[in-house]
Design an enzyme around this catalytic site. Structure first.
Site, mmCIF file in Angstrom:
data_model
loop_
_atom_site.group_PDB
_atom_site.id
_atom_site.type_symbol
_atom_site.label_atom_id
_atom_site.label_comp_id
_atom_site.label_asym_id
_atom_site.label_seq_id
_atom_site.Cartn_x
_atom_site.Cartn_y
_atom_site.Cartn_z
ATOM 1 C CE LYS A 44 -1.851 -0.930 3.789
ATOM 2 N NZ LYS A 44 -1.299 -2.400 4.126
ATOM 3 N NE ARG B 44 -4.066 -1.020 9.758
ATOM 4 C CZ ARG B 44 -2.530 -0.374 9.213
ATOM 5 N NH1 ARG B 44 -2.951 0.495 8.492
ATOM 6 N NH2 ARG B 44 -2.213 -1.444 8.416
ATOM 7 N NE ARG C 113 7.384 -2.817 6.228
ATOM 8 C CZ ARG C 113 5.994 -2.792 6.023
ATOM 9 N NH1 ARG C 113 5.429 -2.280 5.613
ATOM 10 N NH2 ARG C 113 4.829 -3.455 7.441
ATOM 11 N NE ARG D 165 6.308 -0.623 10.743
ATOM 12 C CZ ARG D 165 4.816 -0.030 9.468
ATOM 13 N NH1 ARG D 165 5.357 -0.018 8.933
ATOM 14 N NH2 ARG D 165 3.996 -1.336 10.476
ATOM 15 N NE ARG E 107 1.737 -5.053 11.503
ATOM 16 C CZ ARG E 107 2.746 -4.306 10.694
ATOM 17 N NH1 ARG E 107 4.289 -5.168 11.114
ATOM 18 N NH2 ARG E 107 2.070 -3.667 10.119
HETATM 19 P P1 ADP Z 1 1.380 -1.646 7.810
HETATM 20 O O1 ADP Z 1 2.017 -0.599 6.654
HETATM 21 O O2 ADP Z 1 2.560 -2.755 7.412
HETATM 22 O O3 ADP Z 1 0.345 -2.036 6.836
HETATM 23 P P2 ADP Z 1 0.653 0.410 9.285
HETATM 24 O O4 ADP Z 1 1.763 1.438 8.910
HETATM 25 O O5 ADP Z 1 -0.686 1.330 7.701
HETATM 26 O O6 ADP Z 1 1.123 -0.744 8.407
HETATM 27 O O7 ADP Z 1 0.237 0.015 10.407
HETATM 28 C C1 ADP Z 1 1.346 0.504 11.890
HETATM 29 C C2 ADP Z 1 0.247 0.353 12.594
HETATM 30 O O8 ADP Z 1 0.345 1.677 13.138
HETATM 31 C C3 ADP Z 1 -1.070 -0.914 12.700
HETATM 32 O O9 ADP Z 1 -0.574 -2.313 13.254
HETATM 33 C C4 ADP Z 1 -1.563 -0.182 13.797
HETATM 34 O O10 ADP Z 1 -1.636 -0.895 15.194
HETATM 35 C C5 ADP Z 1 -1.439 1.718 13.546
HETATM 36 N N1 ADP Z 1 -2.584 1.836 12.214
HETATM 37 C C6 ADP Z 1 -1.896 2.400 11.090
HETATM 38 N N2 ADP Z 1 -3.448 2.908 10.662
HETATM 39 C C7 ADP Z 1 -4.499 2.142 11.380
HETATM 40 C C8 ADP Z 1 -5.168 2.811 11.877
HETATM 41 N N3 ADP Z 1 -6.282 3.411 10.249
HETATM 42 N N4 ADP Z 1 -6.378 2.104 13.148
HETATM 43 C C9 ADP Z 1 -6.281 1.246 13.871
HETATM 44 N N5 ADP Z 1 -4.557 1.172 13.551
HETATM 45 C C10 ADP Z 1 -3.896 2.143 13.174
HETATM 46 P P1 ADP Z 2 2.236 -1.868 3.079
HETATM 47 O O1 ADP Z 2 2.129 -0.437 3.255
HETATM 48 O O2 ADP Z 2 1.289 -2.701 2.371
HETATM 49 O O3 ADP Z 2 2.198 -2.258 4.812
HETATM 50 P P2 ADP Z 2 4.734 -1.861 1.987
HETATM 51 O O4 ADP Z 2 4.535 -0.658 0.757
HETATM 52 O O5 ADP Z 2 5.429 -1.235 3.472
HETATM 53 O O6 ADP Z 2 3.549 -2.321 2.491
HETATM 54 O O7 ADP Z 2 5.863 -2.775 1.245
HETATM 55 C C1 ADP Z 2 5.846 -4.167 1.785
HETATM 56 C C2 ADP Z 2 7.887 -4.660 2.314
HETATM 57 O O8 ADP Z 2 7.274 -5.047 0.282
HETATM 58 C C3 ADP Z 2 8.011 -3.595 1.448
HETATM 59 O O9 ADP Z 2 9.621 -3.739 1.769
HETATM 60 C C4 ADP Z 2 8.668 -2.748 -0.103
HETATM 61 O O10 ADP Z 2 9.944 -2.877 -0.985
HETATM 62 C C5 ADP Z 2 8.276 -4.650 -0.497
HETATM 63 N N1 ADP Z 2 7.414 -3.910 -1.836
HETATM 64 C C6 ADP Z 2 6.669 -3.439 -2.119
HETATM 65 N N2 ADP Z 2 5.161 -4.035 -2.883
HETATM 66 C C7 ADP Z 2 6.402 -5.139 -3.758
HETATM 67 C C8 ADP Z 2 6.129 -5.940 -4.707
HETATM 68 N N3 ADP Z 2 5.180 -5.505 -5.916
HETATM 69 N N4 ADP Z 2 6.807 -6.752 -5.078
HETATM 70 C C9 ADP Z 2 7.586 -6.876 -3.908
HETATM 71 N N5 ADP Z 2 8.128 -6.717 -2.963
HETATM 72 C C10 ADP Z 2 7.667 -5.400 -2.346
#
Ligand code: ADP
Ligand code: ADP
Ligand code: ZN
Length: 214
Positions: free
Chosen positions: A13, A88, A127, A160, A171
């Protein structure tokens, strides 16, 4: 153009949201980034959010909703924005809809970046995030030019805490229980688009551009 990015943790995302924001010139609003900035700055919100994030749990809706609703009312959001990590939960989606309706606006797209659970642990364990600017990399799929050093700002990269395998499982469970129902919610609203998130980063982006238009 108002866009929501949906998908499991690690689906890509953030990666895609940044590319969308750059191409279409709209702000990228990541609730995860906002919480991490608050934790870094030692704010009250950061302290509260951290206790949930460390366990892989969602931060309570009441700590998130007003934050986002206030953010999308700012001047730089008038031509649209891309929401990454929000909503979410169904109550968050309902609160967002209500706030938009009150403003006479509506969401345009909810893009689901679809990646099966089997791929997620590898995505998350590889990541790496920059301690300085928050840029995201992947050891295998999106490596930096120099090992362990951010291409953008030169600072060091970290894994992280919540990307360690024991938290990732939590998660993913939280995602399936609380966030996945949004796919149905936005299907019914008629704005859901699904892209195959297992493709290469550039190919996923091409699929998104086809949806959004050049
Ligand atoms: P990821 O990129 O792996 O999806 P995020 O960086 O978006 O994770 O979120 C990290 C953490 O921050 C989540 O596991 C949650 O604890 C919190 N968080 C982020 N956005 C929300 C939301 N919209 N509602 C509740 N918790 C959130
Ligand atoms: P999210 O925001 O959904 O948690 P991220 O954009 O941070 O996800 O991506 C999670 C990890 O996977 C990062 O290390 C990123 O560089 C890698 N990644 C993202 N998109 C792809 C893809 N299409 N193929 C392989 N690795 C990816
Ligand atoms: Zn950096």
């Amino acid at each position: 153009m108002k866009i929501i990015m949906l998908g499991a943790p690690g689906a890509g995302k953030g990666t895609q949201a940044k590319k969308i924001a750059a191409k279409y010139g709209i702000p990228h609003i990541s609730t995860g980034d906002i919480f991490r900035a608050n934790i870094k700055n030692g704010t009250e919100l950061g302290k509260k959010a951290k206790t949930y994030m460390d366990q892989g749990l969602l931060v309570p809706d009441e700590l998130v909703v007003d934050l986002v609703v206030d953010r999308v009312k700012q001047e730089d959001c008038k031509n649209g924005y891309v929401l990454d990590g929000f909503p979410r939960t169904i109550p968050q989606a309902e609160a967002l809809d209500k706030a938009l309706t009150d403003l006479g606006e509506k969401m345009d797209y909810a893009i689901d970046v679809d990646v099966p659970d089997e791929n997620i642990v590898r995505r998350m364990s590889g990541r790496r995030a920059c301690v300085g600017c928050g840029a995201t990399y992947h050891l295998e799929y999106a490596p930096t030019k120099a090992e362990g050093i951010c291409d953008v700002c030169g600072k060091e990269l970290i894994l992280r805490d919540d990307d360690k395998p024991e938290t990732v499982t939590n998660r993913l469970n939280v995602y399936h229980e609380q966030t996945q129902p949004l796919i149905d919610y936005y299907t019914k609203a008629g704005i859901l688009k699904t892209v195959d998130g297992t493709a290469d980063i550039e190919d996923v982006f091409q699929a998104i551009v086809e949806i959004l238009g050049a």
